[in-house]
Design an enzyme around this catalytic site. Structure first.
Site, PDB file in Angstrom:
ATOM      1  N   TYR A 117      -3.444  -0.071   8.502  1.00  0.00           N
ATOM      2  CA  TYR A 117      -2.578  -0.978   9.181  1.00  0.00           C
ATOM      3  C   TYR A 117      -1.887  -0.363  10.616  1.00  0.00           C
ATOM      4  CZ  TYR A 117      -2.630  -3.009   4.542  1.00  0.00           C
ATOM      5  OH  TYR A 117      -3.327  -3.597   3.378  1.00  0.00           O
ATOM      6  N   HIS A 137      -9.867  -1.186  -7.580  1.00  0.00           N
ATOM      7  CA  HIS A 137      -8.653  -0.830  -8.165  1.00  0.00           C
ATOM      8  C   HIS A 137      -8.165  -1.720  -9.259  1.00  0.00           C
ATOM      9  CE1 HIS A 137      -7.528   0.899  -3.830  1.00  0.00           C
ATOM     10  NE2 HIS A 137      -8.515   1.537  -4.543  1.00  0.00           N
ATOM     11  N   HIS A 188      -5.810   2.616   3.565  1.00  0.00           N
ATOM     12  CA  HIS A 188      -5.201   1.446   3.805  1.00  0.00           C
ATOM     13  C   HIS A 188      -4.105   1.230   5.048  1.00  0.00           C
ATOM     14  CE1 HIS A 188      -7.208  -0.171   0.006  1.00  0.00           C
ATOM     15  NE2 HIS A 188      -8.134   0.287   0.731  1.00  0.00           N
ATOM     16  N   GLU A 207      -5.595   4.028  -0.763  1.00  0.00           N
ATOM     17  CA  GLU A 207      -4.279   3.490  -0.522  1.00  0.00           C
ATOM     18  C   GLU A 207      -3.781   3.924   0.645  1.00  0.00           C
ATOM     19  OE1 GLU A 207      -4.550   1.116  -2.210  1.00  0.00           O
ATOM     20  OE2 GLU A 207      -4.060   0.989  -4.118  1.00  0.00           O
ATOM     21  N   ASP A 241       0.727  -1.181  -0.031  1.00  0.00           N
ATOM     22  CA  ASP A 241       0.039   0.053  -0.033  1.00  0.00           C
ATOM     23  C   ASP A 241       0.896   1.279   0.132  1.00  0.00           C
ATOM     24  OD1 ASP A 241      -2.765  -0.458  -0.141  1.00  0.00           O
ATOM     25  OD2 ASP A 241      -2.585  -1.774   1.340  1.00  0.00           O
ATOM     26  N   GLU A 263      -9.593  -2.962  -3.153  1.00  0.00           N
ATOM     27  CA  GLU A 263      -8.724  -3.373  -4.158  1.00  0.00           C
ATOM     28  C   GLU A 263      -9.267  -3.855  -5.299  1.00  0.00           C
ATOM     29  OE1 GLU A 263      -6.013  -2.256  -3.126  1.00  0.00           O
ATOM     30  OE2 GLU A 263      -5.360  -2.709  -1.193  1.00  0.00           O
ATOM     31  N   GLU A 265      -2.610  -5.483  -7.726  1.00  0.00           N
ATOM     32  CA  GLU A 265      -3.966  -5.500  -7.029  1.00  0.00           C
ATOM     33  C   GLU A 265      -4.633  -6.960  -7.196  1.00  0.00           C
ATOM     34  OE1 GLU A 265      -5.358  -3.017  -5.781  1.00  0.00           O
ATOM     35  OE2 GLU A 265      -3.901  -1.352  -6.272  1.00  0.00           O
TER      36      GLU A 265
HETATM   37 ZN    ZN Z   1      -4.752  -0.713  -1.017  1.00  0.00          ZN
HETATM   38 ZN    ZN Z   2      -4.989  -0.844  -4.463  1.00  0.00          ZN
END
Ligand code: ZN
Ligand code: ZN
Length: 352
Positions: free
Chosen positions: A132, A229, A128, A125, A95, A226, A192
């Protein structure tokens, strides 16, 4: 005008009053764009539905409760915890790379409606990456957090994996011709559509064993993004097949095929390495079957047919993966059975 494959692409202008206004003149690459965001007149019909889907998918990582995961993490087996850490470390890298590289691609896309999509993707992204950090903050102590974030400094398998992926992206930093651009689009498509998946299935497998349910829910939201994407990059490649067919010579199609086959090989090897053979419910053979099936899906979605004869349908022992990753089912909270569609702002407190 068509581009030869070794021709350097021209970066889109920031301001170009002499650009083409007629939608029929709009091109994915090599067009003469005004760079005005004209979303009233769009050339590519899939952009409207893509945009709606991506906006409807909006989510906030902190809305997911990780309290069970805080209790579960210390009780995972060593094999499970080791895999959890390595997979998270790899996802953090993927990411991060996506957030940083998407603007490089957008610089050469001369259809603003597609740049709109790439901006939303880059935003997602970043969400994302932040999810995390929320997981690491909540579940791990500070020393463990850094160990997971920078695990490629000590794990040679992870470093080799990240280097292979990073080098492909770096190629386009060095060489901005049409062929290298096609390669970086394919690298995105593979990232992806293949590289996330042994990680995703590990988290879903833990959840179906009753462990780390919050982590799995974070991953389900990421997985849903994703998917869009993948849809975006597949659409860009399909449009290029129509607009710049000379880029899809048999040599170049063979090159793209080899890239995907290598991606599948690496994902399987990585899956076998991180999972070992001590994870209840998920074996290296299961990962291999599922990733080859994905390889077939990805190659055929570009119009090129199958890669692996024996993997045309979803392996029966992996049906649970799509139960977790199914985009329609994500709209309902899998664990609390309530709607999580983001239609409210009450969860946000304005403290300015
Ligand atoms: Zn991502
Ligand atoms: Zn992505």
């Amino acid at each position: 005008m068509t581009l030869s494959e070794n021709q350097p692409l021209i970066k889109k202008p920031l301001f170009n009053p002499d650009g083409d206004i007629d939608v029929l003149d709009r091109r994915m690459i090599g067009g003469n764009t005004t760079n005005l965001n004209d979303f009233n007149n769009m050339k590519y019909p899939w952009v409207s539905s893509w945009y709606r889907q991506a906006m409807n998918n909006f989510w906030i990582p902190e809305e997911i409760n990780l309290s069970q995961d805080v209790k579960d993490y210390p009780n995972l087996s060593d094999a499970e915890r080791g895999a959890y850490d390595k997979i998270l470390s790899f996802l953090v890298f993927l990411d991060s790379l996506q957030s940083a590289n998407l603007p490089n691609i957008a610089e050469y896309i001369t259809a603003n409606e597609v740049n709109l999509c790439l901006s939303i993707q880059a935003f997602q992204e970043s969400v994302h990456s932040q999810s995390y950090s929320y997981m690491l903050d909540t579940i791990c102590d500070p020393a463990k957090r850094n160990e997971i974030l920078y695990q490629w400094k000590t794990d040679e398998h992870l470093l080799a994996r990240n280097t292979f992926i990073g080098d492909l992206y770096n190629e386009f930093q060095e060489n901005r011709d049409a062929r290298t651009f096609l390669r970086v689009l394919m690298a995105n498509f593979i990232l992806e559509g293949v590289y996330f998946y042994s990680g995703f299935m590990f988290f879903y497998n833990l959840a179906r064993m009753g462990k780390m349910p919050g982590s799995a829910q974070e991953i389900r939201y990421i997985n849903r993004d994703e998917n869009t994407h993948l849809w975006l990059f597949r659409s860009i490649i399909l449009e290029l097949q129509k607009e710049e067919p000379q880029l899809f010579s048999s040599e170049n199609v063979a090159m793209l095929r080899e890239m995907l086959e290598e991606g599948v090989r690496q994902e399987i090897a990585w899956g076998r390495y991180v999972l070992g053979d001590e994870i209840p419910g998920l074996t290296g053979d299961m990962v291999e079957g599922y990733i080859k099936y994905l390889g077939n899906l990805r190659w055929s979605s570009l119009g090129f047919g199958q890669l692996y004869e024996d993997y045309r349908t979803e392996p029966a022992d992996m049906a649970w993966v799509s139960q977790y990753s199914n985009a329609n089912m994500v709209k309902t909270d899998f664990f609390e059975a309530k709607s999580t569609a983001y239609a409210k702002s009450t969860a946000l407190v304005d403290d300015l």
